[in-house]
Design an enzyme around this catalytic site. Structure first.
Site, PDB file in Angstrom:
ATOM      1  N   ASP A  66       0.814  -1.218   0.000  1.00 11.45           N
ATOM      2  CA  ASP A  66       0.000   0.000   0.000  1.00 11.45           C
ATOM      3  C   ASP A  66       0.845   1.264   0.000  1.00 11.45           C
ATOM      4  O   ASP A  66       2.061   1.216   0.226  1.00 11.45           O
ATOM      5  CB  ASP A  66      -0.942  -0.004   1.216  1.00 11.45           C
ATOM      6  CG  ASP A  66      -0.265  -0.532   2.479  1.00 11.45           C
ATOM      7  OD1 ASP A  66       0.967  -0.478   2.558  1.00 11.45           O
ATOM      8  OD2 ASP A  66      -0.977  -0.994   3.379  1.00 11.45           O
TER       9      ASP A  66
ATOM     10  N   ASN B 176      -6.981  -2.890  14.599  1.00  7.42           N
ATOM     11  CA  ASN B 176      -8.378  -3.220  14.276  1.00  7.42           C
ATOM     12  C   ASN B 176      -8.479  -4.426  13.338  1.00  7.42           C
ATOM     13  O   ASN B 176      -9.534  -4.710  12.791  1.00  7.42           O
ATOM     14  CB  ASN B 176      -9.080  -2.017  13.637  1.00  7.42           C
ATOM     15  CG  ASN B 176      -8.408  -1.575  12.325  1.00  7.42           C
ATOM     16  OD1 ASN B 176      -7.455  -2.212  11.881  1.00  7.42           O
ATOM     17  ND2 ASN B 176      -8.909  -0.514  11.729  1.00  7.42           N
TER      18      ASN B 176
ATOM     19  N   HIS C 245      -6.789  -4.853  10.481  1.00  5.94           N
ATOM     20  CA  HIS C 245      -6.587  -4.636   9.040  1.00  5.94           C
ATOM     21  C   HIS C 245      -5.326  -5.342   8.561  1.00  5.94           C
ATOM     22  O   HIS C 245      -4.378  -5.549   9.316  1.00  5.94           O
ATOM     23  CB  HIS C 245      -6.600  -3.142   8.675  1.00  5.94           C
ATOM     24  CG  HIS C 245      -5.390  -2.353   9.067  1.00  5.94           C
ATOM     25  ND1 HIS C 245      -5.449  -1.015   9.405  1.00  5.94           N
ATOM     26  CD2 HIS C 245      -4.081  -2.685   9.159  1.00  5.94           C
ATOM     27  CE1 HIS C 245      -4.236  -0.586   9.672  1.00  5.94           C
ATOM     28  NE2 HIS C 245      -3.392  -1.569   9.539  1.00  5.94           N
TER      29      HIS C 245
ATOM     30  N   GLU D 191      -9.433  -2.097   5.734  1.00  5.98           N
ATOM     31  CA  GLU D 191     -10.005  -1.797   7.047  1.00  5.98           C
ATOM     32  C   GLU D 191     -11.269  -2.644   7.272  1.00  5.98           C
ATOM     33  O   GLU D 191     -11.844  -3.161   6.302  1.00  5.98           O
ATOM     34  CB  GLU D 191     -10.389  -0.306   7.106  1.00  5.98           C
ATOM     35  CG  GLU D 191      -9.223   0.648   6.847  1.00  5.98           C
ATOM     36  CD  GLU D 191      -8.272   0.787   8.044  1.00  5.98           C
ATOM     37  OE1 GLU D 191      -8.201  -0.130   8.885  1.00  5.98           O
ATOM     38  OE2 GLU D 191      -7.586   1.815   8.119  1.00  5.98           O
TER      39      GLU D 191
HETATM   40  C1  F6R Z   1       1.816  -1.540   6.112  1.00 10.38           C
HETATM   41  C2  F6R Z   1       0.466  -2.090   6.204  1.00 10.38           C
HETATM   42  C3  F6R Z   1      -0.256  -2.169   7.498  1.00 10.38           C
HETATM   43  C4  F6R Z   1       0.638  -2.527   8.691  1.00 10.38           C
HETATM   44  C5  F6R Z   1      -0.181  -2.540   9.972  1.00 10.38           C
HETATM   45  C6  F6R Z   1       0.678  -2.819  11.182  1.00 10.38           C
HETATM   46  O1  F6R Z   1       2.281  -1.557   4.776  1.00 10.38           O
HETATM   47  O2  F6R Z   1      -0.086  -2.441   5.213  1.00 10.38           O
HETATM   48  O3  F6R Z   1      -1.284  -3.118   7.397  1.00 10.38           O
HETATM   49  O4  F6R Z   1       1.221  -3.771   8.474  1.00 10.38           O
HETATM   50  O5  F6R Z   1      -0.810  -1.299  10.150  1.00 10.38           O
HETATM   51  O6  F6R Z   1       1.566  -1.763  11.367  1.00 10.38           O
HETATM   52  P1  F6R Z   1       2.769  -1.867  12.404  1.00 10.38           P
HETATM   53  O7  F6R Z   1       3.652  -2.945  11.922  1.00 10.38           O
HETATM   54  O8  F6R Z   1       3.451  -0.512  12.327  1.00 10.38           O
HETATM   55  O9  F6R Z   1       2.163  -2.140  13.725  1.00 10.38           O
END
Ligand code: F6R
Length: 241
Positions: free
Chosen positions: A67, A136, A138, A143
């Protein structure tokens, strides 16, 4: 889903790097699906160190990131392009023209997503898709929703996601509200999935992902249906299981 229990983040990072290394060793021209955020950072450090010692060769590897924020040029420090360059690509012998991330500078999010989807179709399914998990539930920026989006799409970031990601920005208002993300279908098409979860903040999402119902309200729960999904989680992340 297979669960690898580890003590802490350091052990998680070493195990993740070992699995990625095995993929590159077995298939030097593999396609790696990559993630940004805190979860894979330690693994990226391990991979960079191995590459610096000449023990790992990225010269034929292709990468596709999950993303990117909409409205952030790749040169902007908070863009996921900058994150990947700084934390991995600039430290390994990868060919930059084989590293793909959605184009965040294109303000037309729909167009950026269409173009990225075409790239994903061209490079083919990832051999290994690395994932973190949001508080959450995701994965990528998929989301909680009423359905599982299949393809690359524009997303309005959830309040919890903006709260979790504001640590990378000076002010909360600077966090972009929109992102272009691979869909759940893109993620599920990977041959193998490796999800990393560390810390108490992830405990609830991890428990629901592993043992709750499969629902788009908890996007990561879909991984229960993947034939080769591996979760590496530390004691804190597993504390509610
Ligand atoms: C990042 C992504 C997100 C993260 C998730 C966890 O490219 O797609 O889904 O993997 O928000 O983030 P961290 O690892 O910072 O807790």
């Amino acid at each position: 889903m297979e669960l690898i229990r580890v003590k802490n983040y350091q052990e998680l990072s070493k195990k993740a790097a070992a699995i990625i290394t095995a993929h590159i060793t077995l298939k030097p021209n593999c396609v790696l699906g990559l993630a940004t955020g805190s979860s894979p950072l330690g693994a990226y450090e391990e991979l960079a160190a191995m590459c610096a010692k000449g023990e790992l060769d990225f010269s034929q590897v292709t990468t596709v990131n999950l993303d990117e924020y909409v409205g952030l040029d790749g040169s902007s420090q908070q863009s996921y392009r900058s994150f990947m360059n700084k934390n991995l690509f600039n430290k390994i012998n990868i060919s930059m023209d084989r590293t793909f991330i959605p184009d965040g500078k294109n303000e037309d999010c729909e167009e950026a997503c269409r173009e990225y989807e075409a790239i994903l179709e061209r490079v083919g399914p990832a051999d290994l898709q690395l994932l973190g998990i949001g508080v959450n539930g995701h994965i990528g920026f998929n989301e909680p929703a009423d359905y599982f989006p299949l393809k690359t799409h524009c997303v309005r970031l959830a309040h919890e996601t903006i709260q979790a990601n504001k640590r990378f920005f000076q002010k909360e208002e600077e966090v972009p509200k929109m992102a272009c993300s691979m869909g759940i279908g893109n993620i599920m098409s990977a041959r193998m999935i490796l999800l990393l979860a560390s810390g108490r903040g992830k405990a609830q999402a991890v428990a629901q992902m592993l043992s709750g119902p499969v629902t788009p309200r908890m996007p990561a729960s879909i991984l229960q249906f993947h034939p080769r999904a591996v979760v590496i989680a530390d004691e804190d992340a597993l504390s509610l299981l």
